[in-house]
Design a protein around this motif. Structure first.
Motif, PDB file in Angstrom:
ATOM      1  N   THR A  43      16.120   9.170 -12.513  1.00 29.35           N
ATOM      2  CA  THR A  43      18.178   9.654 -11.130  1.00 29.35           C
ATOM      3  C   THR A  43      17.566   9.153  -9.921  1.00 29.35           C
ATOM      4  N   PRO A  44      18.296   9.360 -10.058  1.00 28.60           N
ATOM      5  CA  PRO A  44      18.794   9.280  -7.909  1.00 28.60           C
ATOM      6  C   PRO A  44      17.567   9.481  -6.895  1.00 28.60           C
ATOM      7  N   LYS A  45      17.615  11.142  -7.618  1.00 23.96           N
ATOM      8  CA  LYS A  45      16.206  11.150  -6.769  1.00 23.96           C
ATOM      9  C   LYS A  45      14.951  11.093  -6.518  1.00 23.96           C
ATOM     10  N   ALA A  46      14.207  10.694  -7.808  1.00 25.41           N
ATOM     11  CA  ALA A  46      13.518   9.657  -8.013  1.00 25.41           C
ATOM     12  C   ALA A  46      13.307   9.117  -7.462  1.00 25.41           C
ATOM     13  N   ASP A  47      14.185   7.844  -7.470  1.00 28.12           N
ATOM     14  CA  ASP A  47      14.559   6.706  -6.574  1.00 28.12           C
ATOM     15  C   ASP A  47      14.172   6.246  -5.111  1.00 28.12           C
ATOM     16  N   PHE A  48      14.947   7.807  -5.194  1.00 25.78           N
ATOM     17  CA  PHE A  48      15.586   7.747  -3.404  1.00 25.78           C
ATOM     18  C   PHE A  48      13.644   8.347  -3.081  1.00 25.78           C
ATOM     19  N   ARG A  49      12.498   9.408  -3.995  1.00 26.32           N
ATOM     20  CA  ARG A  49      11.625   9.468  -3.183  1.00 26.32           C
ATOM     21  C   ARG A  49      10.178   8.841  -3.863  1.00 26.32           C
ATOM     22  N   ILE A  50      10.717   7.899  -4.475  1.00 25.83           N
ATOM     23  CA  ILE A  50       9.775   6.881  -4.589  1.00 25.83           C
ATOM     24  C   ILE A  50       9.508   5.409  -3.625  1.00 25.83           C
ATOM     25  N   ALA A  51      10.979   4.973  -2.965  1.00 24.64           N
ATOM     26  CA  ALA A  51      11.780   4.428  -1.908  1.00 24.64           C
ATOM     27  C   ALA A  51      10.698   4.970  -0.590  1.00 24.64           C
ATOM     28  N   VAL A  52      11.637   6.087  -0.410  1.00 19.60           N
ATOM     29  CA  VAL A  52      11.254   6.557   1.157  1.00 19.60           C
ATOM     30  C   VAL A  52       9.429   6.206   0.583  1.00 19.60           C
ATOM     31  N   ALA A  53       8.059   6.547   0.717  1.00 19.54           N
ATOM     32  CA  ALA A  53       7.115   6.790  -0.175  1.00 19.54           C
ATOM     33  C   ALA A  53       6.274   6.057   0.853  1.00 19.54           C
ATOM     34  N   GLY A  54       6.757   4.767   0.884  1.00 19.97           N
ATOM     35  CA  GLY A  54       5.939   3.859   2.157  1.00 19.97           C
ATOM     36  C   GLY A  54       6.200   3.378   2.878  1.00 19.97           C
ATOM     37  N   PRO A  55       7.791   3.674   3.709  1.00 19.15           N
ATOM     38  CA  PRO A  55       7.657   4.154   4.803  1.00 19.15           C
ATOM     39  C   PRO A  55       7.313   5.108   5.294  1.00 19.15           C
ATOM     40  N   ILE A  56       7.110   5.849   4.367  1.00 17.69           N
ATOM     41  CA  ILE A  56       6.282   7.311   5.093  1.00 17.69           C
ATOM     42  C   ILE A  56       4.866   6.881   5.310  1.00 17.69           C
ATOM     43  N   ALA A  57       4.457   6.307   4.245  1.00 18.74           N
ATOM     44  CA  ALA A  57       2.931   6.414   4.721  1.00 18.74           C
ATOM     45  C   ALA A  57       3.011   5.399   5.802  1.00 18.74           C
ATOM     46  N   SER A  58       3.434   4.027   6.270  1.00 18.95           N
ATOM     47  CA  SER A  58       3.452   3.143   7.363  1.00 18.95           C
ATOM     48  C   SER A  58       2.987   3.957   8.237  1.00 18.95           C
ATOM     49  N   VAL A  59       4.339   4.503   8.782  1.00 20.72           N
ATOM     50  CA  VAL A  59       4.848   5.726   9.889  1.00 20.72           C
ATOM     51  C   VAL A  59       3.038   5.951  10.037  1.00 20.72           C
ATOM     52  N   LEU A  60       2.952   7.282   8.660  1.00 19.17           N
ATOM     53  CA  LEU A  60       1.407   7.776   8.686  1.00 19.17           C
ATOM     54  C   LEU A  60       0.407   6.878   9.402  1.00 19.17           C
ATOM     55  N   ILE A  61      -0.041   6.115   8.488  1.00 22.47           N
ATOM     56  CA  ILE A  61      -1.050   5.120   9.433  1.00 22.47           C
ATOM     57  C   ILE A  61      -0.680   4.692  10.712  1.00 22.47           C
ATOM     58  N   GLY A  62       0.412   3.807  11.316  1.00 19.16           N
ATOM     59  CA  GLY A  62       0.659   4.080  12.529  1.00 19.16           C
ATOM     60  C   GLY A  62       0.013   4.616  13.469  1.00 19.16           C
ATOM     61  N   VAL A  63       1.048   6.570  13.719  1.00 21.38           N
ATOM     62  CA  VAL A  63       0.752   7.090  13.572  1.00 21.38           C
ATOM     63  C   VAL A  63      -1.139   7.320  14.664  1.00 21.38           C
ATOM     64  N   ALA A  64      -1.563   7.167  13.211  1.00 18.01           N
ATOM     65  CA  ALA A  64      -3.160   7.010  13.223  1.00 18.01           C
ATOM     66  C   ALA A  64      -3.451   6.224  14.047  1.00 18.01           C
ATOM     67  N   GLY A  65      -2.756   5.103  13.513  1.00 20.09           N
ATOM     68  CA  GLY A  65      -3.940   3.755  14.540  1.00 20.09           C
ATOM     69  C   GLY A  65      -3.661   4.135  16.351  1.00 20.09           C
ATOM     70  N   LEU A  66      -2.746   4.610  16.726  1.00 19.77           N
ATOM     71  CA  LEU A  66      -2.244   4.897  17.908  1.00 19.77           C
ATOM     72  C   LEU A  66      -3.123   6.506  18.689  1.00 19.77           C
ATOM     73  N   GLY A  67      -3.465   7.203  17.602  1.00 22.52           N
ATOM     74  CA  GLY A  67      -4.131   8.485  17.766  1.00 22.52           C
ATOM     75  C   GLY A  67      -5.627   8.172  18.271  1.00 22.52           C
ATOM     76  N   ALA A  68      -6.484   6.687  17.281  1.00 19.48           N
ATOM     77  CA  ALA A  68      -7.408   6.309  17.291  1.00 19.48           C
ATOM     78  C   ALA A  68      -7.794   5.689  18.610  1.00 19.48           C
ATOM     79  N   ALA A  69      -6.559   5.067  18.864  1.00 19.25           N
ATOM     80  CA  ALA A  69      -6.893   4.059  20.355  1.00 19.25           C
ATOM     81  C   ALA A  69      -6.962   4.834  21.472  1.00 19.25           C
ATOM     82  N   VAL A  70      -5.886   5.721  21.092  1.00 20.36           N
ATOM     83  CA  VAL A  70      -5.581   6.725  22.688  1.00 20.36           C
ATOM     84  C   VAL A  70      -7.697   7.391  22.610  1.00 20.36           C
ATOM     85  N   LEU A  71      -7.712   7.997  21.229  1.00 18.76           N
ATOM     86  CA  LEU A  71      -9.031   8.584  21.262  1.00 18.76           C
ATOM     87  C   LEU A  71     -10.430   8.137  21.789  1.00 18.76           C
TER      88      LEU A  71
END
Ligand SMILES: [Zn+2]
Length: 389
Positions: free
Chosen positions: A103-131
């Motif tokens: 389904t398009p919904k599954a297709d979309f969710r699978i695709a968007v999961a990667g960028p979400i993970a990258s942005v979360l890791i990015g925020v965690a990295g920046l947060g750790a640097a600030v800490l």
């Protein structure tokens, strides 16, 4: 497109590999960090430490690429299309799924999961640097900050709407959802991907020629890879798309000549001589359950004087070389799994564990040929050999 990839092991049943271009990325990132970014961010340290921090940060970046891909695979598994393998390469990575999302919904969710993970890791990295900024040496802090920023950039870059980037898959899902045609949606995403690649190439060329900046080479390479990858997807697309919805039940032979396993080779050879034109047969147990496959070639290997006493079940192939699938399995899935030799191999198709039909090399070839002619094979109705058709 990733034929030359280095295997890195398996995670949760998914094979992880690295394309050679990852080594290039590892080197470029390390070099960039050790010679430019880190000396500027934390001046006055020992040159060796710039390289150590650079290598560690680059390795951390590759690890986060892997996390990006694993999150695609995890969401895919949730939608019933588990990951088969992950290939890391210079633009992030590619997760090959066992099947296409339905389904398009599954297709979309699978695709968007990667960028979400990258942005979360990015925020965690920046947060750790600030800490740790106040307490730690500036060198690891700069490494962390770069890792954070790099991941956010990676997430955003992958959201660009063009295949093979995640944004391209999201675009495909969106067009698919609106128009209801997955194949055409894929073509749109691929055209966007090629346009994106061309834009990167032109921007890189302009940087190189107009401003004499060698970082332009990087953009040209990126553009070339995008165009190349979009084309590779495009080439593999149409036939798979057209066969995509076809089920095994639609292409199988629903009324093959079957062998009761307890028959002798001689008795069955006599029966086969007068029944149909098959050369490979499903073998049934006493209670009608398919237990294996036997070909006339297998029977020939039984010495002539033993054919009256040998049961077919003793000659039949029953190991993993015999594929058993349900009637609802997709033909494309089957084609990924098996290579059928004409007159020798047969796929057993079952419906609630009873034999529903068989698929031979000829049936698969016929399905591909019909798909190429843009026709869908229609399920044949079961019939007894004497029926007029
Ligand atoms: Zn991705």
């Amino acid at each position: 497109m990733f034929r030359t990839a280095i295997p890195l092991g398996r995670w949760a049943g998914i094979a992880v590999r690295a394309h050679w271009s990852v080594l290039l990325v590892l080197f470029l990132i390390t070099d960039l960090l050790a010679t430019a970014v880190l000396p500027r961010a934390a001046p006055g340290a020992d040159p060796g430490w710039y390289w150590v921090t650079g290598v560690l940060t680059a390795a951390g970046f590759l690890a986060s690429l892997l996390l990006h891909e694993l999150s695609h695979a995890a969401v895919a598994r949730r939608h019933g299309v588990g990951g088969k393998r992950i290939t890391l390469w210079m633009l992030g990575g590619a997760a090959d799924l066992k099947a296409e999302p339905s389904t398009p919904k599954a297709d979309f969710r699978i695709a968007v999961a990667g960028p979400i993970a990258s942005v979360l890791i990015g925020v965690a990295g920046l947060g750790a640097a600030v800490l740790v900024a106040g307490v730690a040496h500036p060198l690891p802090v700069s490494g962390l900050a770069w890792l954070g920023a790099g991941n956010i950039l990676l997430g955003v870059f992958n959201l660009l709407p063009g295949a093979p980037l995640d944004g391209g898959r999201m675009l495909r899902a969106a067009v698919w959802s609106r128009r209801g045609d997955r194949a055409r949606a894929g073509a749109v995403a691929e055209r966007f991907g090629q346009a994106l690649g061309a834009a990167f190439g032109i921007a890189g060329l302009a940087q190189l020629l107009l401003f004499g900046r060698f970082s332009g080479l990087w953009l040209i390479l990126l553009g070339w890879f995008l165009i190349f990858a979009a084309q590779a997807e495009f080439a593999a697309g149409p036939l798979r798309e057209r066969l995509g919805g076809v089920r095994v039940g639609e292409i199988m032979n629903p009324s093959p000549t079957v062998v009761p396993g307890w028959w002798t080779v001689d008795a069955f050879a006599d029966h086969a001589a007068g029944a149909g034109r098959d050369r490979v047969f499903p073998v049934l147990s006493f209670d009608g359950v398919p237990v294996g496959v036997v070909s006339l070639g297998d029977l020939i290997r039984v010495p002539a004087d033993a054919r009256r006493a040998t049961r077919v079940a003793d000659v039949a192939r029953k190991d993993q070389t015999v594929t058993v699938v349900g009637v609802d399995a997709r033909v494309t899935e089957l084609m990924n799994r098996v290579f059928l030799r004409p007159g020798r191999d047969l796929v057993l198709v079952t419906e609630s564990s009873a034999l529903a039909g068989v698929v031979g090399a000829g049936d698969l070839a016929r399905a591909v040929e019909l798909a190429t002619l843009r026709h869908r094979p229609r399920a044949a109705a079961p019939h007894s050999p004497g029926d007029p058709r």
